[in-house]
Enzyme design. Structure first.
Site, PDB file in Angstrom:
ATOM      1  N   LYS A 149       0.873  -1.187   0.000  1.00  0.00           N
ATOM      2  CA  LYS A 149       0.000   0.000   0.000  1.00  0.00           C
ATOM      3  C   LYS A 149       0.900   1.224   0.000  1.00  0.00           C
ATOM      4  O   LYS A 149       2.029   1.182   0.511  1.00  0.00           O
ATOM      5  CB  LYS A 149      -0.920   0.021   1.221  1.00  0.00           C
TER       6      LYS A 149
ATOM      7  N   SER B 194      -3.985  12.798   5.966  1.00  0.00           N
ATOM      8  CA  SER B 194      -2.925  11.791   6.013  1.00  0.00           C
ATOM      9  C   SER B 194      -1.740  12.272   6.858  1.00  0.00           C
ATOM     10  O   SER B 194      -1.627  13.435   7.132  1.00  0.00           O
ATOM     11  CB  SER B 194      -2.440  11.496   4.600  1.00  0.00           C
TER      12      SER B 194
ATOM     13  N   THR C  99      10.034   1.780   1.941  1.00  0.00           N
ATOM     14  CA  THR C  99       9.034   2.829   1.934  1.00  0.00           C
ATOM     15  C   THR C  99       7.670   2.180   1.805  1.00  0.00           C
ATOM     16  O   THR C  99       7.551   1.116   1.238  1.00  0.00           O
ATOM     17  CB  THR C  99       9.281   3.842   0.791  1.00  0.00           C
TER      18      THR C  99
ATOM     19  N   ASN D 181      -3.394  16.762  -0.862  1.00  0.00           N
ATOM     20  CA  ASN D 181      -2.577  16.875   0.348  1.00  0.00           C
ATOM     21  C   ASN D 181      -2.800  18.167   1.119  1.00  0.00           C
ATOM     22  O   ASN D 181      -2.102  18.432   2.096  1.00  0.00           O
ATOM     23  CB  ASN D 181      -1.101  16.717  -0.012  1.00  0.00           C
TER      24      ASN D 181
ATOM     25  N   GLU E 135      -0.472   9.854  -5.421  1.00  0.00           N
ATOM     26  CA  GLU E 135      -1.514  10.877  -5.282  1.00  0.00           C
ATOM     27  C   GLU E 135      -1.372  11.994  -6.306  1.00  0.00           C
ATOM     28  O   GLU E 135      -0.366  12.688  -6.356  1.00  0.00           O
ATOM     29  CB  GLU E 135      -1.463  11.481  -3.889  1.00  0.00           C
TER      30      GLU E 135
END
Lengths: 385, 385
Positions: free
Chosen positions: B170, B385, B181, B380, B261
């Site tokens: 993910k 997040s 990462t 963002n 994203e």
């Protein structure tokens, strides 16, 4: 009054079509003396534009008669032809001013890779026209001629005890410190020795322009120059002059931050109680360069988790679970854990203050940056700089 | 099939309300053996989430029975209460699986600072429900339960000579290498010793996940785990297994890049003829992290000047005036000067290839990144997040 505020300087700015807008694009600043002292700091980017390579040689003997600046083209990565253009620009100014080309600084700004024959012809023409228009009130015109994506010209002056400092700056993108950042010309009629001029300039840029990091991208053309005429006849007390110079440089750095491409927040990151000043700068810069943090501030989101995540990538001395973070005066993180709710933080003002308390020492540093916005992406996604 | 493709593994994914969407948010992967070998690499961010601190202890003896993963909360910077939550999660799984809690890896992903009592209750409930639903076909469900802003689940399998590797991952933001990462779980029924498992995992992540740098922001929760059941009974040839593992990890890294994203371009930066592999990686990463370059690619602008400006900030061995740059196969820069016109470059495809020839050595490296887009800023700039 810009760079012509101090006695002994003349300047001019003219338009020769380097900019498609037709706005002024070539500036000249001349030091009429009696002193002809010069100092300069340059980008630490190893990819240096031709004017940087030239100016580093010029300033080596700390004698500078004049500086020629153009916008509308960086003359960087333009090969030997580009270097010859810079050399010819200095030769042209020297001939018209009856001085040595080796005492003429040259600065260029604009698109990297721009430096063809048309560019050369316009810069040489602009140099000739600007020198023909030199006058003691030309500072404002010069400051307009060096603008690129700047929305306003940036000038600053400081006066004390009979001596004066004047300055102009340009820069709105690619704002990250090398030794210096962006183009800046500072003049003074104070009486300084070459060594004093060099030491004062390095000390002032270290705590002003070097602390501005708008977008993490270091330019190839950055140069900050200080020209000393000594025309006031006054020898300033060293500490007083240095404070004045720091005042002028910090004032310009904040003007550059306020005009950064697309920014909607001016973020001041104060790192306190660090083990060393270097640690404080490294921590502040790591936050200033974190896109997730910068986007969060654009969204008026006091996302302190992204602040700590950024700090965690540094080598600075600190304990991630003993760090406090305040955003606009609200303690959102205490000892690496949640404190007051994010709803308590008002991020609607453009001025944004982030204080990071590392709780390990007595040193501190302030980094000036901006948020990451739609306008930043928009302005930098067209081929323009 | 994901992590249940190899023999000897069961998995499940359940929904307990950690996600406001009601989507699955807790996953469990269990190794039924006969071997119970485990290896893991973790983020090098010094700001480590509680599950990282816990899992680093668990994997020290290279014995792992199972791994519990949750989305909907990072349990990072949540204090000692958060660490107890991780510990209780391992205890709960151990009790239900009748093994030692010290052999249970835990991973969390989501908003930093999330880890209150409601979070703990849901994670414990999810652990219990997932273990009750464990099955040999549960890999797909598990891969969906670890998604956060991912638009698709990411799985990969590799089969050869009687042994199989399965994996799930993910990650869509905060994609920059630490040691690893994002969250990745890799399973295999090959027969490996603990030392082999550890060495293969480090070798594979070094040239795959470590080369993915979507937005330069390093996470606090990154973990890549390898669980070895040995259920195939086959001892693979070392080189063959390593190549298979590199294939799986690179495949997942590219899937993560493709789902980053807001990205509109997947940029592959190949640095060739470097003096060392470290130089090649440093140069590739400096370009991957340059916002002006990333915004230019979003604007379909082959702005090679920004590439050279980024390279110039590195310590790599090279001459700025002897570097070649190709963008999507078009040589736009030769020996640090302009070559073919930008109009010749077609940047409309999502797949973007930048080749940087440093012309000083024989080493090379490839860095995977994305462009900087309006959607990245949009996604963002909300507290998520």
């Amino acid at each position: 009054m810009s760079v012509t505020a101090p006695q002994g300087f003349e300047a001019a700015g003219v338009a020769v079509g380097l900019k498609s807008t037709g706005n002024p694009d070539v500036a000249v600043v001349v030091n009429r003396g009696p002193l002809k002292v010069g100092a300069a700091v340059f980008t630490s980017n190893r990819a240096k534009a031709n004017p940087i390579i030239w100016s580093q040689q010029v300033v080596a003997d700390r004698t500078v008669e004049a500086i020629v600046l153009n916008s509308g083209g960086a003359n960087c990565f333009t090969g030997s032809f580009g270097f010859q253009t810079t050399h010819q620009t200095a030769e042209k100014a020297a001939e018209l001013l009856d001085v040595s080309a080796s005492d003429i600084l040259v600065c260029s700004t604009g698109l990297i890779g721009t430096g063809d024959e048309a560019f050369r012809a316009k810069v040489l023409t602009g140099t000739e026209q600007a020198i023909a228009e030199l006058n003691a009130d030309g500072g404002a015109a010069a400051s307009e001629a060096i603008m690129t994506t700047d929305s306003v010209s940036k000038i600053s002056t400081y006066q004390r005890d009979g001596w004066t400092i004047g300055a102009m700056a340009k820069g709105a993108g690619m704002l990250a410190p090398g030794l210096a950042t962006m183009l800046v010309v500072i003049t003074t009629d104070a009486v300084l020795t070459p060594v004093e001029a060099d030491e004062h300039l390095r000390a002032a840029t270290r705590v002003s322009f070097d602390r501005l990091d708008s977008d993490g991208c270091m330019s190839t053309n950055d140069q900050v120059s200080l020209l000393v005429s000594g025309a006031s006849g006054v020898e300033p007390e060293a500490e007083a002059f240095r404070l004045g110079l720091i005042d002028v440089c910090t004032n310009l750095a904040v003007q550059l931050q306020a005009d950064a491409e697309g920014a909607s927040h001016d973020i001041t990151i104060q790192v306190i109680h660090a083990a060393s000043e270097d640690d404080a700068v490294e921590v502040g810069r790591s936050v200033a360069r974190n896109n997730l943090f910068k986007a969060a501030i654009f969204g008026n989101d006091p996302n302190w988790g992204r602040v700590l995540a950024a700090i965690g990538t540094t080598r600075a001395e600190f304990d991630p679970y003993d760090v406090d973070v305040e955003i606009n005066g609200v303690r959102v993180c205490t000892e690496g854990g949640p404190d007051r709710p994010r709803e308590d933080v008002d991020l609607t003002p453009r001025a944004t203050n982030v204080t990071i308390d590392l709780r390990v020492g007595e040193e501190a540093a302030t980094i000036y940056t901006n948020d990451l916005t739609h306008d930043y992406v928009h302005e930098n996604s067209a081929y323009s700089s």
